[in-house]
Design a protein around this motif. Structure first.
Motif, short mmCIF file in Angstrom:
data_model
loop_
_atom_site.label_atom_id
_atom_site.label_comp_id
_atom_site.label_asym_id
_atom_site.label_seq_id
_atom_site.Cartn_x
_atom_site.Cartn_y
_atom_site.Cartn_z
N UNK A 56 6.82 17.50 -1.24
CA UNK A 56 6.93 17.57 -3.14
C UNK A 56 6.32 17.79 -4.05
N UNK A 57 6.89 18.61 -5.06
CA UNK A 57 6.33 18.70 -6.43
C UNK A 57 6.19 17.29 -7.58
N UNK A 58 4.77 17.26 -8.04
CA UNK A 58 5.01 16.33 -8.62
C UNK A 58 5.95 16.02 -10.08
N UNK A 99 1.00 -1.02 0.25
CA UNK A 99 -0.10 -0.37 -0.08
C UNK A 99 0.63 1.04 -0.43
N UNK A 100 2.16 0.83 -0.94
CA UNK A 100 2.67 2.60 -1.13
C UNK A 100 3.37 1.96 -2.60
N UNK A 101 3.45 3.52 -2.73
CA UNK A 101 4.17 3.55 -4.38
C UNK A 101 5.61 4.42 -3.82
N UNK A 102 4.97 6.04 -3.66
CA UNK A 102 6.22 6.87 -3.93
C UNK A 102 5.88 7.96 -2.64
N UNK A 103 7.00 9.40 -2.49
CA UNK A 103 6.91 9.33 -2.15
C UNK A 103 5.82 10.63 -2.41
N UNK A 104 4.43 11.58 -1.15
CA UNK A 104 3.34 12.27 -1.63
C UNK A 104 3.61 13.48 -2.43
N UNK A 105 2.88 13.34 -3.14
CA UNK A 105 3.44 14.86 -3.58
C UNK A 105 2.09 16.34 -3.49
N UNK A 106 2.13 17.32 -3.95
CA UNK A 106 1.38 18.70 -4.01
C UNK A 106 1.31 19.28 -5.04
N UNK A 107 0.57 20.31 -5.78
CA UNK A 107 1.22 21.15 -6.21
C UNK A 107 1.74 22.03 -5.70
N UNK A 108 3.13 22.67 -6.50
CA UNK A 108 3.83 23.90 -5.64
C UNK A 108 2.91 25.41 -5.82
N UNK A 109 1.59 25.32 -5.87
CA UNK A 109 0.68 26.30 -5.20
C UNK A 109 1.11 26.92 -3.44
N UNK A 137 2.55 25.68 -1.09
CA UNK A 137 3.61 25.92 -0.60
C UNK A 137 3.68 26.96 0.44
N UNK A 138 2.72 28.47 -0.26
CA UNK A 138 3.21 29.15 0.93
C UNK A 138 2.38 28.72 2.11
N UNK A 139 0.71 27.98 1.59
CA UNK A 139 -0.12 27.85 2.99
C UNK A 139 0.29 26.25 3.69
N UNK A 140 0.73 25.80 2.88
CA UNK A 140 1.21 24.38 3.87
C UNK A 140 1.99 24.76 4.83
N UNK A 141 2.91 25.53 4.20
CA UNK A 141 3.96 26.31 5.84
C UNK A 141 3.65 27.26 6.58
N UNK A 142 2.51 28.74 6.13
CA UNK A 142 1.76 28.40 7.72
C UNK A 142 0.66 27.54 8.41
#
Length: 296
Positions: free
Chosen positions: A220-222, A131-141, A143-148
């Protein structure tokens, strides 16, 4: 490393930067498989599977902050990539005494193992992903909200750190809550929860690092994951569950492109199929380890 190499044992492994604990099943004359558990789980999650693989010695570690292992020092945010460094030093330690036949990684453990072997394919001969393939990723857009959000959640934790930890009468409340949340059988939940809690007077409290539940400051990003995983060279078995995480199945077309040597098997069960369907997982692992060629 403190161990007795026959039977079933608790182990401690002192790495240069942190102390890991874990469990080991099997004797020293058997091939060694390293088992890496998922987020908020621990080494106990591999007990049902290990008992069905007597052909191997299974070493299941507790990641830092889980089970009996040390927490990472300080109160700074946790980063998933730190687990890759843990794995590098752990493999160095194991190879001083053993020949490492392969890695079994479930969920987070599989993510870490997949990323590590993508970068260091010569270090691991066989990889088994549950039940795993690769690191999780999301859009670089994002980044700011995730950091906050991450910093806000960590600051809230700092404000609470002076308070005494919550104490419960027994682990049963946590067992039932996890069973409701995950759908995992209560007996398996109890096996995991027991190792993640500790005695506090007449009650119990959580042993696991509270930072594990907080937002990571970076993902990470895709494009980054795609670059990392392309031309993955380790001989890999991917086992997914019929009622597992849908995101895993959606990544299967990508996995076929990323991995140069990939065998895929889908089994009955949920995200913790190595507990609920340990026999099916064990059979698949034995076939993969013995044949070393594509199945299904």
């Amino acid at each position: 490393m403190r161990h007795a190499w026959d039977g079933e044992n608790e182990v401690e492994i002192q790495l240069p930067h942190i102390r890991l604990s874990g469990r080991r099943w099997g004797s020293s004359d058997k091939p060694l498989l390293l088992a890496l558990h998922g987020w908020l789980d621990n080494a106990n999650s591999f007990e049902p599977l290990a008992r069905l693989l007597p052909q191997f010695q299974i070493l299941a570690i507790d990641w830092p902050g889980h089970g009996y292992s040390d927490h990472r020092p300080g109160l700074y945010p946790l980063h998933w990539i730190d687990y890759l460094y843990d794995l590098e030093l752990l493999i160095n330690k194991l190879k001083e005494e053993n020949v490492l036949e392969g890695i079994i990684g479930h969920s987070l453990g599989g993510i870490v193992a997949a990323a590590y072997t993508a970068a260091f394919p010569e270090r691991v001969e066989k990889l088994i992903l549950l039940e795993a393939i690769s690191p999780l990723y999301e859009s670089a857009s994002k980044n700011n909200l995730r950091l906050r959000n991450s910093f806000a959640s960590h600051l809230r934790m700092l404000n609470k750190s002076s308070k005494s930890p919550a104490i419960y009468d027994s682990i049963e409340l946590a067992v039932k809550a996890r069973a409701r949340l995950t759908g995992l059988d209560e007996s398996w939940c109890r096996l995991i929860v027991d190792r993640n809690m500790q005695q506090e007077g007449a009650g119990v409290s959580w042993r696991s690092d509270p930072r594990l539940k907080l937002d990571s400051p970076f993902r990470l990003s895709f494009e980054q994951v795609d670059a990392l995983m392309t031309d993955h060279g380790t001989d890999t078995l991917l086992i997914t569950a019929e009622s597992g995480y849908k995101q895993i199945n959606s990544l299967l077309p990508k996995a076929e492109l990323w991995f140069n040597q990939l065998s895929c098997v889908q089994l009955a069960g949920d995200h913790h199929l190595h507990m609920g369907n340990a026999s099916g997982v064990a059979d698949s692992i034995l076939a993969f380890m013995s044949e070393g060629k594509k199945m299904g």
